[in-house]
Structure formats: C-alpha cells, structure tokens
Enzyme design. Structure first.
Site, PDB file in Angstrom:
ATOM      1  N   ASP A  20       0.824  -1.219   0.000  1.00 36.19           N
ATOM      2  CA  ASP A  20       0.000   0.000   0.000  1.00 36.19           C
ATOM      3  C   ASP A  20       0.857   1.268   0.000  1.00 36.19           C
ATOM      4  O   ASP A  20       1.965   1.279   0.543  1.00 36.19           O
ATOM      5  CB  ASP A  20      -0.907  -0.021   1.244  1.00 36.19           C
ATOM      6  CG  ASP A  20      -1.995   1.035   1.189  1.00 36.19           C
ATOM      7  OD1 ASP A  20      -2.347   1.477   0.079  1.00 36.19           O
ATOM      8  OD2 ASP A  20      -2.495   1.411   2.265  1.00 36.19           O
ATOM      9  N   ASN A  68     -11.028  -2.651  -4.811  1.00 33.47           N
ATOM     10  CA  ASN A  68     -10.258  -1.708  -5.638  1.00 33.47           C
ATOM     11  C   ASN A  68     -10.929  -1.405  -6.985  1.00 33.47           C
ATOM     12  O   ASN A  68     -10.569  -0.435  -7.654  1.00 33.47           O
ATOM     13  CB  ASN A  68      -8.816  -2.187  -5.855  1.00 33.47           C
ATOM     14  CG  ASN A  68      -7.944  -2.065  -4.617  1.00 33.47           C
ATOM     15  OD1 ASN A  68      -7.064  -2.880  -4.380  1.00 33.47           O
ATOM     16  ND2 ASN A  68      -8.172  -1.030  -3.807  1.00 33.47           N
TER      17      ASN A  68
HETATM   18  C1  IPE Z   1      -5.313  -2.539   0.350  1.00 35.05           C
HETATM   19  O1  IPE Z   1      -5.015  -1.216   0.066  1.00 35.05           O
HETATM   20  C2  IPE Z   1      -5.322  -3.347  -0.884  1.00 35.05           C
HETATM   21  C3  IPE Z   1      -4.026  -3.478  -1.572  1.00 35.05           C
HETATM   22  C4  IPE Z   1      -2.903  -2.983  -1.195  1.00 35.05           C
HETATM   23  C5  IPE Z   1      -4.070  -4.267  -2.755  1.00 35.05           C
HETATM   24  P1  IPE Z   1      -6.163  -0.124  -0.130  1.00 35.05           P
HETATM   25  O2  IPE Z   1      -5.472   1.157  -0.384  1.00 35.05           O
HETATM   26  O3  IPE Z   1      -7.136  -0.592  -1.128  1.00 35.05           O
HETATM   27  O4  IPE Z   1      -6.870  -0.157   1.308  1.00 35.05           O
HETATM   28  P2  IPE Z   1      -7.667   0.973   2.081  1.00 35.05           P
HETATM   29  O5  IPE Z   1      -8.709   1.508   1.137  1.00 35.05           O
HETATM   30  O6  IPE Z   1      -6.679   2.016   2.483  1.00 35.05           O
HETATM   31  O7  IPE Z   1      -8.238   0.268   3.270  1.00 35.05           O
HETATM   32  C1  IPE Z   2      -1.669   0.236  -3.288  1.00 33.94           C
HETATM   33  O1  IPE Z   2      -1.435   1.607  -3.309  1.00 33.94           O
HETATM   34  C2  IPE Z   2      -2.015  -0.321  -4.649  1.00 33.94           C
HETATM   35  C3  IPE Z   2      -3.382  -0.815  -4.757  1.00 33.94           C
HETATM   36  C4  IPE Z   2      -4.285  -0.838  -3.808  1.00 33.94           C
HETATM   37  C5  IPE Z   2      -3.791  -1.318  -6.053  1.00 33.94           C
HETATM   38  P1  IPE Z   2      -2.625   2.661  -3.279  1.00 33.94           P
HETATM   39  O2  IPE Z   2      -3.044   2.925  -4.668  1.00 33.94           O
HETATM   40  O3  IPE Z   2      -3.705   2.222  -2.371  1.00 33.94           O
HETATM   41  O4  IPE Z   2      -1.887   3.919  -2.684  1.00 33.94           O
HETATM   42  P2  IPE Z   2      -2.466   4.962  -1.652  1.00 33.94           P
HETATM   43  O5  IPE Z   2      -2.940   4.188  -0.469  1.00 33.94           O
HETATM   44  O6  IPE Z   2      -3.588   5.667  -2.344  1.00 33.94           O
HETATM   45  O7  IPE Z   2      -1.328   5.852  -1.335  1.00 33.94           O
HETATM   46 MG    MG Z   3      -4.068   2.503  -0.406  1.00 34.17          MG
END
Ligand code: IPE
Ligand code: IPE
Ligand code: MG
Length: 240
Positions: A20, A68
């Site tokens: 993340d 997602n």
């Molecule tokens: C969790 O991250 C899922 C992945 C890293 C694939 P998210 O960015 O989707 O989670 P939330 O929304 O912060 O809980």
């Molecule tokens: C994790 O990074 C990747 C996925 C969940 C696909 P994020 O896209 O959630 O990055 P932040 O949390 O917005 O910084």
């Molecule tokens: Mg995230």
C-alpha cells in the site's frame, strides 16, 4: 542478501505484505497515481527476489482487492495494463528463480488476455520447488470465505458431507490458500493500520507490523527489520 544479516531468529515460513501507498508516493512527487503503481510494481520484483533469497517458504502479496474496482476507471485500467506487463515479464523473469507463482482471488473477473497469462504463469512455474509466491489479485477475505461456504454447502446438498463434518480444517481446505501454513507475519507499509480484507481467516494468530513507509520506498532492509520485530514478539495463541 547481505551476508550475515541478523534476523534475530529464523526467517518466518510465511509472510504477507499489503503493498500500500503507491498513490501517496506519486502525489508526494507531483506525479500521477499510476506512476506510483509502476514504481510499486518494480518494487514487487525486488522484494520477491529478496524474500526467496533469504529462504522464505511462502510470500503472499496483496496487489488488488475486491474493493479496488471502485477506483476511477482510468486507474483500474492502468493497473490492469501493469498486471499484464508484469505477468509477461514474470514468465521469463522468475524462470531461473525457482519461484512458484499462485494466484489467490477471483481471477475470472479479469480480461481474457490477462487470464491467459495468469494460467501460463501458474502452469510454467508449477514444477518450481523454491518459494511459493501467492499473488492476491481481485482478492477479498470475505469473498474467499463466501466462496468456501458455497462450495461446502454444495457438497452437503449433494450428500457428500454432513454439517457436522464441517471443521476448521475443512474450511481452511476450501480457501485459496488450502494446504499452506497460515501467515506468521503480515506487514503493512504506508502508515495505515488496518487489514483491508486481507487473509481474514488465515490471520487469526498472525503478528502484524506496520511501517510508516510507502510501498515503492519499502526496502529489503525494511523486510529484515520486520522479521527482527517479529522475532521479538511473544506468540501465545491464547495460552500463557
Ligand atoms: C489494500 O489497500 C489493498 C491493496 C494494497 C491491494 P487499499 O489502499 O485498497 O486499502 P484501504 O482503502 O486504504 O483500506
Ligand atoms: C496500493 O497503493 C495499490 C493498490 C491498492 C492497487 P494505493 O493505490 O492504495 O496507494 P495509496 O494508499 O492511495 O497511497
Ligand atoms: Mg491505499
């Protein structure tokens, strides 16, 4: 691996990582979120190789959750393009690495080309005897449990099983991770301290380590540090 890396104990058998913080990494640099996903995907390769080199048996990486899909369509399609590119590269990339790649999640939701690549990667890496890499794609812990309940319900309906035969082991055996040990440690970089639907059943007694580091900046040395923290924990499993 840096020769003589001190892990403060053994390397855990199974580690999960919630990859993340890609979006915030890009934002900090004034770049589009997708640039963060590209950097994150590169890091996925570095960390996977490193994990295999230190003797980890199972590594589960959370790449895309069932939630997602709710992101803007342009971001979702950029992620799908990246997944495809990485699957293609993985075919050659992990070939000489002795890494077995498995996918956990509902991959039937992906476009045909990506599904083909997923099948190819799984098939060609199946004979590998080194680390198992579970890629969690379109994965959700609740969806995984729902799928297991349906499969079990179906077996009961067909008379292949009785309700009283449904044990914890039976449920585990109907999950994507069937036959694998539960994760000893789950690491979440990015600063968020939540599970976000990752390995809900399997993490009943997992240790959690949170880091205030964005995934593209997460280094092999951070993995070492997480393992050291893990090795100082006292796992009691409800005992004393
Ligand atoms: C969790 O991250 C899922 C992945 C890293 C694939 P998210 O960015 O989707 O989670 P939330 O929304 O912060 O809980
Ligand atoms: C994790 O990074 C990747 C996925 C969940 C696909 P994020 O896209 O959630 O990055 P932040 O949390 O917005 O910084
Ligand atoms: Mg995230």
């Amino acid at each position: 691996m840096a020769e003589g890396t001190d892990f403060g104990g053994a390397v855990p058998q199974h580690i999960g990582i919630i990859m993340d913080g890609n979006g915030r990494w890009a934002k900090k640099r004034g770049l589009p979120r997708t640039a963060g996903h590209t950097a994150g995907a590169q890091n996925f390769r570095t960390i996977t190789r490193y994990a295999a080199s230190i003797g980890m048996k199972y590594l589960t990486l959370y790449a895309f959750s069932t939630e997602n899909w709710s992101r803007p369509a342009a971001e979702v399609s950029a992620l799908m393009r990246l997944f495809r590119q990485y699957m293609e590269e993985a075919l050659t990339d992990f070939m000489d690495e002795n890494i077995r790649v498995r996918f956990i999640g509902d991959t039937s939701a992906f476009a045909p080309k990506l599904r083909e690549l997923i099948a190819e990667v799984e098939e060609s890496s199946a004979p590998k005897t080194g680390m198992v890499l579970n890629l969690a794609m379109n994965y959700g812990g609740r969806a995984e449990l729902t799928r297991a309940m349906r499969q079990i319900g179906e077996k009961i309906r067909r008379g292949e099983m009785r309700p009283e035969d449904v044990t914890e082991d039976v449920i585990s055996a109907h999950l994507y991770t069937a036959g694998q040990p539960d994760p000893d440690l789950v690491i979440r970089p990015s600063g968020e301290e939540r599970i976000s639907n990752f390995l809900l059943w399997q993490s009943a007694y997992t240790e959690f380590v949170y880091f205030d580091i964005l995934w593209p900046d997460f280094k092999s040395s951070d993995l070492d540090e997480a393992i050291r923290i893990f090795n100082h924990r006292n796992r009691r499993y409800g005992g004393v």
